[in-house]
Design a protein around this motif. Structure first.
Motif, short mmCIF file in Angstrom:
data_model
loop_
_atom_site.label_atom_id
_atom_site.label_comp_id
_atom_site.label_asym_id
_atom_site.label_seq_id
_atom_site.Cartn_x
_atom_site.Cartn_y
_atom_site.Cartn_z
N GLY A 173 0.69 -1.15 0.17
CA GLY A 173 -0.04 -0.09 -0.02
C GLY A 173 0.85 1.25 -0.06
O GLY A 173 0.21 2.30 0.10
N ASN A 174 2.32 1.12 0.14
CA ASN A 174 3.01 2.47 0.01
C ASN A 174 3.49 2.74 -1.26
O ASN A 174 3.82 1.81 -1.98
CB ASN A 174 3.84 2.10 0.88
N TRP A 175 3.31 3.81 -1.85
CA TRP A 175 3.91 4.15 -3.12
C TRP A 175 4.92 5.44 -3.00
O TRP A 175 4.59 6.45 -2.58
CB TRP A 175 2.90 4.82 -3.96
N ASP A 176 6.14 5.14 -2.86
CA ASP A 176 7.10 6.07 -2.98
C ASP A 176 7.14 6.89 -1.77
O ASP A 176 7.32 8.23 -1.63
CB ASP A 176 7.09 7.03 -4.06
N GLY A 177 6.99 6.24 -0.64
CA GLY A 177 6.74 7.03 0.80
C GLY A 177 5.45 7.36 1.17
O GLY A 177 5.44 7.96 2.51
N GLU A 178 4.59 7.11 0.26
CA GLU A 178 3.25 7.59 0.78
C GLU A 178 2.20 6.42 0.89
O GLU A 178 2.14 5.80 -0.04
CB GLU A 178 2.48 8.62 -0.46
N GLN A 179 1.75 6.29 2.20
CA GLN A 179 0.79 5.14 2.48
C GLN A 179 -0.39 5.42 1.88
O GLN A 179 -1.19 5.99 2.56
CB GLN A 179 0.89 4.80 3.78
N LEU A 180 -0.94 4.83 0.66
CA LEU A 180 -2.05 5.38 0.04
C LEU A 180 -3.21 4.38 0.52
O LEU A 180 -4.22 4.63 0.61
CB LEU A 180 -1.79 4.81 -1.37
N ILE A 181 -3.16 3.26 1.26
CA ILE A 181 -4.00 2.41 1.76
C ILE A 181 -3.23 1.51 2.81
O ILE A 181 -1.93 1.30 2.83
CB ILE A 181 -4.75 1.32 0.82
N SER A 182 -3.84 1.35 3.88
CA SER A 182 -3.20 1.11 5.19
C SER A 182 -2.64 -0.68 5.07
O SER A 182 -3.31 -1.46 4.48
CB SER A 182 -3.99 0.98 6.40
N GLU A 183 -1.59 -0.91 5.64
CA GLU A 183 -1.30 -2.26 5.80
C GLU A 183 -2.28 -3.04 6.83
O GLU A 183 -2.27 -4.16 6.40
CB GLU A 183 0.17 -2.37 6.44
N GLU A 184 -2.64 -2.35 7.56
CA GLU A 184 -4.01 -3.18 8.28
C GLU A 184 -4.97 -3.82 7.24
O GLU A 184 -5.58 -4.76 7.43
CB GLU A 184 -4.52 -2.27 9.21
N TRP A 185 -5.46 -2.73 6.45
CA TRP A 185 -6.46 -3.14 5.46
C TRP A 185 -5.97 -4.37 4.48
O TRP A 185 -6.64 -5.30 4.43
CB TRP A 185 -6.97 -2.01 4.60
N ILE A 186 -4.75 -4.27 4.13
CA ILE A 186 -4.21 -5.43 2.99
C ILE A 186 -3.91 -6.55 3.90
O ILE A 186 -4.55 -7.66 3.41
CB ILE A 186 -2.97 -4.82 2.72
N GLY A 187 -3.72 -6.61 5.18
CA GLY A 187 -3.52 -7.79 6.09
C GLY A 187 -5.04 -8.24 6.23
O GLY A 187 -5.09 -9.71 6.06
N MET A 188 -6.09 -7.39 6.33
CA MET A 188 -7.07 -8.05 6.59
C MET A 188 -7.83 -8.69 5.12
O MET A 188 -8.60 -9.84 5.17
CB MET A 188 -8.25 -6.90 6.69
N ALA A 189 -7.38 -8.09 4.05
CA ALA A 189 -7.88 -8.65 2.67
C ALA A 189 -7.26 -10.02 2.29
O ALA A 189 -7.68 -10.76 1.61
CB ALA A 189 -7.32 -7.52 1.37
N ARG A 190 -6.04 -10.12 3.14
CA ARG A 190 -5.35 -11.38 2.67
C ARG A 190 -5.65 -12.54 3.67
O ARG A 190 -5.06 -13.51 3.94
CB ARG A 190 -3.84 -10.95 2.65
N THR A 191 -6.54 -12.08 4.92
CA THR A 191 -6.67 -13.15 5.71
C THR A 191 -7.74 -14.11 5.39
O THR A 191 -8.69 -13.60 4.75
CB THR A 191 -7.32 -12.38 7.17
N PRO A 192 -7.71 -15.62 5.55
CA PRO A 192 -8.60 -16.45 4.88
C PRO A 192 -9.88 -16.30 5.75
O PRO A 192 -9.86 -16.01 6.84
CB PRO A 192 -7.76 -17.80 5.23
N GLY A 193 -10.89 -16.66 4.97
CA GLY A 193 -12.26 -16.38 5.33
C GLY A 193 -12.56 -17.84 6.23
O GLY A 193 -11.97 -18.87 5.80
N GLU A 194 -13.44 -17.63 7.06
CA GLU A 194 -13.80 -18.91 7.76
C GLU A 194 -14.65 -19.83 7.06
O GLU A 194 -14.34 -21.27 6.97
CB GLU A 194 -14.71 -18.40 9.04
N VAL A 195 -15.28 -19.22 6.18
CA VAL A 195 -16.31 -20.11 5.00
C VAL A 195 -15.48 -20.82 4.04
O VAL A 195 -15.57 -21.84 3.76
CB VAL A 195 -17.55 -19.41 4.88
N ASN A 196 -14.81 -19.88 3.35
CA ASN A 196 -13.95 -20.19 2.33
C ASN A 196 -12.36 -19.58 2.65
O ASN A 196 -11.91 -18.47 2.31
CB ASN A 196 -14.27 -19.29 1.08
N PRO A 197 -11.63 -20.64 2.96
CA PRO A 197 -10.02 -20.35 3.41
C PRO A 197 -9.25 -19.89 2.39
O PRO A 197 -8.27 -19.47 2.43
CB PRO A 197 -9.82 -21.55 4.11
#
Length: 396
Positions: A299-323
């Motif tokens: 989510g970082n572009w040349d020093g600017e955090q455009l979207i948070s690492e927290e959000w990306i971590g959530m997006a990469r977390t497996p779902g309980e129903v469909n891992p």
């Protein structure tokens, strides 16, 4: 405003993946200028040139045989469904194209990488990213909030079944929302039952307990996000992501001819999260590669955090129903149990790799362990895994 989500931070798997991504983002990185994306020869980027050309040749030989006029192709696929009429724009697609990016540099390209084409369900990844921007800004307090209280009325979430649906349910395609949106009933998308051309008595599922890939509910997420931000989502995406990463001015995020709503005294089109009935994100392979590279850098572009690492971590977390599925359309590569065996979508790829996938096939592959982004468009679906395996085999 970047925030922590305590439910996410409690997940050991998510913490591990976030750490891997953070380390990669902290390293000195090259970021391409809007008008000058520098290249490196395959050999200088750690590839065997002959093997990388072999991967590209395999992709070219595996081009989709479906009709290039995507309106014609629609009639042969989604158009056969009940309520399958197109209500959004389509394109006539170009030849198969591909891009390999390593360390931020263009390593190899082939095909019409600047042609703007439908990207089908990769549109969902742009949608979930737009929702992430709203979460980062605090406009959505928690993904576990019910969606209904964010809406201007109870029309879409007022029933007893729909009332408990959360943002997380919509993002993971586990909402089982029941209703009709833009004249498309939820049951008409990939219908089930013995008589799919009649209204089926489909089984109902408690929200959050059943996964189904369903574009009506995806479009519902887009409409809900529109009501939260009160501005067109393409503008939110343009200002928050696409302009800062140097994307071209040629991409377009379409809705439907009947998806206009009144917001603060003006007509605004609610966009679609795919090309199921036309519309969705129309974009070039080059811009898809920039988008993938943003996530390679967490989510970082040349020093600017455009979207948070927290959000990306959530997006990469497996779902309980469909891992195998994070937030739409983050397809995860970690091994899952099927028929008593542990299998991966792309066996040769790292467990932490992800793909953004759309029909066609349109693929954006993001691989933190190898500092790699690969885009391939209009490849046969069954050839994707082998193509990525050949790219990885070319790494020396």
């Amino acid at each position: 405003m970047m925030r922590r989500n305590h439910r996410f931070m409690a997940s050991g798997i998510a913490l591990l993946w976030l750490l891997v991504g953070s380390v990669a983002a902290a390293q000195t990185a090259y970021y391409p200028d809007r008008h000058d994306w520098q290249t490196r020869a395959p050999g200088d980027a750690g590839f065997d040139p002959a093997l990388l050309e072999d991967a590209a040749a395999f992709a070219r030989a595996s081009e989709s045989g479906a009709p290039r006029d995507l309106a014609v192709n629609h009639e042969l696929t989604f158009g056969r469904e009940p309520h399958g009429t197109l209500i959004g724009p389509t394109t006539v697609r170009g030849d198969l194209s591909g891009i390999v990016v390593r360390g931020g540099y263009l390593i190899k390209e082939w095909g019409p990488v600047h042609k703007v084409d439908m990207t089908f369900s990769v549109s969902k990844t742009f949608l979930s990213t737009a929702v992430g921007l709203l979460w980062d800004r605090g406009l959505i307090a928690s993904v576990d909030d019910r969606v209904g209280p964010y809406m201007p009325d109870d029309e879409l979430f007022g029933s007893a079944h729909n009332d408990s649906i959360t943002w997380d349910h919509l993002l993971r395609q586990t909402s089982d929302w029941q209703g009709t949106l833009w004249d498309k009933p939820d049951w008409a998308d990939r219908p089930v039952g013995d008589h799919p051309y009649e209204y089926p008595d489909r089984p109902m599922h408690e929200p959050g307990t059943f996964y189904k890939y369903n574009d009506v509910r995806v479009n519902l997420l887009a409409l809900a996000a529109l009501h939260v931000v009160r501005d067109p989502l393409p503008l939110v995406l343009r200002d928050g992501i696409m302009d800062p990463i140097g994307a071209s001015n040629r991409w377009r995020w379409h809705g439907y001819e009947n998806s206009w709503v009144m917001i603060d005294g003006r007509q605004v089109q609610s966009v679609s999260g795919g090309g199921h009935w036309g519309g969705g994100m129309h974009i070039s392979a080059r811009d898809l590669a920039r988008f993938g590279y943003l996530f390679l850098r967490m989510g970082n572009w040349d020093g600017e955090q455009l979207i948070s690492e927290e959000w990306i971590g959530m997006a990469r977390t497996p779902g309980e129903v469909n891992p195998s599925y994070g937030y739409m359309n983050w397809f995860l590569n970690g091994p899952v149990e099927r028929a008593g065996e542990m299998v991966k979508s792309i066996p040769k790829a790292p467990d932490s790799a992800v793909t953004f996938r759309g029909a066609g096939s349109n693929i954006v592959y993001v691989d933190w362990e190898n500092d790699l982004v690969v885009v391939v468009r209009w490849i046969q679906g069954g050839a994707v895994s082998e193509f990525i395996a050949r790219v990885l085999a070319a790494l020396e």
